[in-house]
Design a protein around this motif. Structure first.
Motif, PDB file in Angstrom:
ATOM      1  N   TYR A  62     -12.320  17.835   4.881  1.00 50.41           N
ATOM      2  CA  TYR A  62     -11.937  17.198   3.622  1.00 50.41           C
ATOM      3  C   TYR A  62     -12.021  15.677   3.783  1.00 50.41           C
ATOM      4  O   TYR A  62     -11.618  15.121   4.814  1.00 50.41           O
ATOM      5  N   TYR A  63     -12.534  15.021   2.754  1.00 48.54           N
ATOM      6  CA  TYR A  63     -12.632  13.559   2.730  1.00 48.54           C
ATOM      7  C   TYR A  63     -11.942  13.047   1.459  1.00 48.54           C
ATOM      8  O   TYR A  63     -12.062  13.660   0.392  1.00 48.54           O
ATOM      9  N   TYR A  64     -11.237  11.902   1.565  1.00 48.05           N
ATOM     10  CA  TYR A  64     -10.666  11.251   0.387  1.00 48.05           C
ATOM     11  C   TYR A  64     -10.359   9.793   0.720  1.00 48.05           C
ATOM     12  O   TYR A  64     -10.327   9.408   1.902  1.00 48.05           O
ATOM     13  N   GLU A  65     -10.137   8.966  -0.334  1.00 47.88           N
ATOM     14  CA  GLU A  65      -9.920   7.533  -0.168  1.00 47.88           C
ATOM     15  C   GLU A  65      -8.675   7.100  -0.935  1.00 47.88           C
ATOM     16  O   GLU A  65      -8.373   7.663  -1.993  1.00 47.88           O
ATOM     17  N   ASP A  66      -7.949   6.090  -0.385  1.00 50.42           N
ATOM     18  CA  ASP A  66      -6.787   5.552  -1.089  1.00 50.42           C
ATOM     19  C   ASP A  66      -7.227   4.404  -1.988  1.00 50.42           C
ATOM     20  O   ASP A  66      -8.417   4.117  -2.131  1.00 50.42           O
ATOM     21  N   GLU A  67      -6.249   3.734  -2.618  1.00 44.74           N
ATOM     22  CA  GLU A  67      -6.572   2.696  -3.602  1.00 44.74           C
ATOM     23  C   GLU A  67      -7.208   1.468  -2.973  1.00 44.74           C
ATOM     24  O   GLU A  67      -7.841   0.681  -3.660  1.00 44.74           O
ATOM     25  N   SER A  68      -7.028   1.283  -1.675  1.00 44.80           N
ATOM     26  CA  SER A  68      -7.648   0.136  -1.007  1.00 44.80           C
ATOM     27  C   SER A  68      -9.056   0.446  -0.509  1.00 44.80           C
ATOM     28  O   SER A  68      -9.725  -0.426   0.037  1.00 44.80           O
ATOM     29  N   GLN A  95       0.838  -1.193   0.000  1.00 47.79           N
ATOM     30  CA  GLN A  95       0.000   0.000   0.000  1.00 47.79           C
ATOM     31  C   GLN A  95       0.876   1.247   0.000  1.00 47.79           C
ATOM     32  O   GLN A  95       1.846   1.314   0.760  1.00 47.79           O
ATOM     33  N   GLN A  96       0.536   2.207  -0.848  1.00 47.72           N
ATOM     34  CA  GLN A  96       1.237   3.480  -0.867  1.00 47.72           C
ATOM     35  C   GLN A  96       0.588   4.419   0.139  1.00 47.72           C
ATOM     36  O   GLN A  96      -0.641   4.532   0.199  1.00 47.72           O
ATOM     37  N   SER A  97       1.395   5.102   0.960  1.00 44.66           N
ATOM     38  CA  SER A  97       0.852   6.063   1.912  1.00 44.66           C
ATOM     39  C   SER A  97       0.274   7.253   1.161  1.00 44.66           C
ATOM     40  O   SER A  97       0.832   7.725   0.175  1.00 44.66           O
ATOM     41  N   SER A  98      -0.886   7.733   1.626  1.00 43.42           N
ATOM     42  CA  SER A  98      -1.548   8.868   1.001  1.00 43.42           C
ATOM     43  C   SER A  98      -0.999  10.161   1.606  1.00 43.42           C
ATOM     44  O   SER A  98      -0.862  10.283   2.828  1.00 43.42           O
TER      45      SER A  98
END
Length: 487
Positions: A414-420, A323-326
């Motif tokens: 603010y809201y956002y999601e990573d690739e997982s 997993q890449q850190s956001s």
């Protein structure tokens, strides 16, 4: 009775060309002149485009362990003690991935062939071996098989095909087949005319090879990111309920651009593995900093033998998710420092993706007393190293408390999601002043009376001075008149 001159296979441009190199039947005379095949003709036409292709050949010139003579001099597989030993020395003109190829024997028709059918398939690694009575060293892939013979077998010459598969360093498939002949002379004469008593045929039960599989695996960290150092614990299981696995070697490989092996060796040796027994092996890796987020394989190649000395090969995988850190950065909210009740103003936000992976569903929500946004600010998905903006309209009303106007402090979430799919939130505050819609008008119409009392005092003093002067003048006039009357 050797192989006809070695055939070749070429692999380039994601295509596989193959043909069969066949050993001459021992009943027919042979010559040692190179045979021209359709692959040779096609190869000549494509010589320029396939200049880097991998070529596999049988080593006709050298005598290897288990061979009485080289192939060019008529090598014959050795038949003794109820089994036959077959040796295929293979040379590669070009590098194979992992310096490994897969070799499998095709023994023909199980009903008529004199062989006991088992799983004759294994990985062959490139090795340096001594040949010609230890007078020379050669780097070759030596496919060495010992095949058990049936108790009742018929004399004759039987073909045995070696099927070879591999990949070159560019991932192109390489396939080749080599054929040799095994001569049986100690069995039943097929031309015998004497009548023999026919005995009831006894069914030969198949022999099953013991299977070793990857049962489970776990890592020293639950979330693995680039730059981490981890330990992989892999559990192997002997699935057989009867056979013990012996002399087992396990070699692990991984994408070298993404993983660096920290263990002293990429191989592990296990002396034996009893039926249904489990064994844990451990390898250590560093995840390279530039590794992209995704799922990768730790590939295991396993070689082992059973209690009778039969050798087997199998493979397995342990999957690892990186997993890449956001890393997101948000600028301050773009919004006026003063707003007026009943106004509709624009609020704008800017986001920057400073990480190495894609970010999904970036959005912002504004909340403050006296401010009513028309909706959520939606920015959307952001690739690594990009910036994006979003905005919404906000209606201004009075404050909810006893004081209708003044400063109000709000929040931007603010809201956002990573690739997982994991969601992150960040919150910042902002301040603005809400003013009355009449505040500017009052300032324009209300006079400045700061020094008005000085004007009033001046007028009063002036009137007093005038009145005093009139009184004094009138008294003087009356005095003069009285003096005149007296005279």
């Amino acid at each position: 009775m050797g192989l006809s001159p070695a055939g070749s296979v070429f692999a380039a441009s994601n295509q596989t060309l193959s043909y069969t190199a066949v050993q001459a039947d021992p009943a027919q005379p042979t010559t040692q002149e190179p045979a021209t095949t359709q692959a040779d003709i096609n190869t000549k036409d494509d010589k320029d485009t396939q200049s880097e292709a991998v070529t596999l050949n049988i080593d006709n010139e050298n005598q290897y362990d288990g061979m009485e003579k080289p192939y060019a001099q008529g090598y014959v597989p050795t038949n003794a003690n109820g089994s036959v030993r077959i040796v295929f020395p293979i040379l590669s003109e070009g590098e194979l991935r992992g310096n490994t190829l897969r070799a499998a024997l095709d023994l023909g028709d199980a009903q008529t062939a004199p062989f006991v059918f088992k799983n004759y398939e294994k990985d062959i690694r490139l090795q340096t071996v001594k040949v010609n009575a230890n007078t020379k060293e050669v780097s070759a892939y030596v496919a060495d098989f010992t095949v058990e013979l049936k108790g009742k077998r018929t004399n004759g010459s039987y073909p045995v095909i070696l099927k070879v598969t591999a990949k070159d360093t560019k991932g192109n498939a390489v396939e080749q087949e080599f054929t040799t002949y095994v001569t049986i002379s100690d069995g039943i004469d097929p031309d015998a005319t004497t009548e023999e008593v026919t005995e009831p045929a006894t069914e030969e039960l198949p022999t099953f090879a013991p299977k070793v599989m990857v049962k489970s695996y776990k890592y020293s960290k639950s979330e693995i990111q680039p730059g981490d150092e981890i330990k992989a614990d892999i559990v192997l299981l002997n699935t057989s309920k009867e056979n013990t696995v012996k002399n087992m070697t396990i070699a692990v490989t991984a994408d070298t651009e993404s993983f660096t092996l920290l263990s002293q060796s990429d191989s592990v040796y296990i002396e034996k593995l009893a039926p249904q027994e489990e064994k844990t092996i451990t390898f250590s890796y560093r995840i390279n900093a530039k590794t992209a987020a995704g799922q990768y394989d730790l590939e295991l190649a396993m070689d082992y033998a059973d209690g009778e000395g039969n050798t087997y090969s199998t493979s397995g995988k342990a999957k690892i998710t990186v997993q890449q850190s956001s890393e997101m950065q948000f600028d301050d909210l773009s919004f006026p420092s003063e707003v007026v009740v009943a106004d509709v103003v624009e609020a704008k936000v800017q986001a920057m993706n400073l990480g190495r992976s894609k970010i999904y569903n970036v959005r912002a929500e504004i909340a403050a007393d006296g401010l009513k946004p028309q909706g959520t600010i939606f920015i959307g998905d952001m690739e690594a190293g990009t910036a994006a903006t979003g905005s919404t309209q906000i209606s201004v009303s009075s404050l909810s408390g006893s004081k209708l106007y003044g400063n109000t402090e709000g929040t931007v979430t603010y809201y956002y999601e990573d690739e997982s799919g994991k969601e992150y939130t960040e919150e910042v505050t902002f301040t603005t002043t809400i003013k009355s819609p009449f505040s500017d008008q009052k300032e324009e119409t209300t006079p400045d009376n700061t020094n008005q009392w000085w004007v009033i005092m001046a007028v009063i003093l002036g009137c007093i001075a005038v009145a005093a002067g009139v009184i004094i003048v009138r008294k003087i006039h009356l005095k003069k008149q009285n003096e005149a009357d007296t005279e």
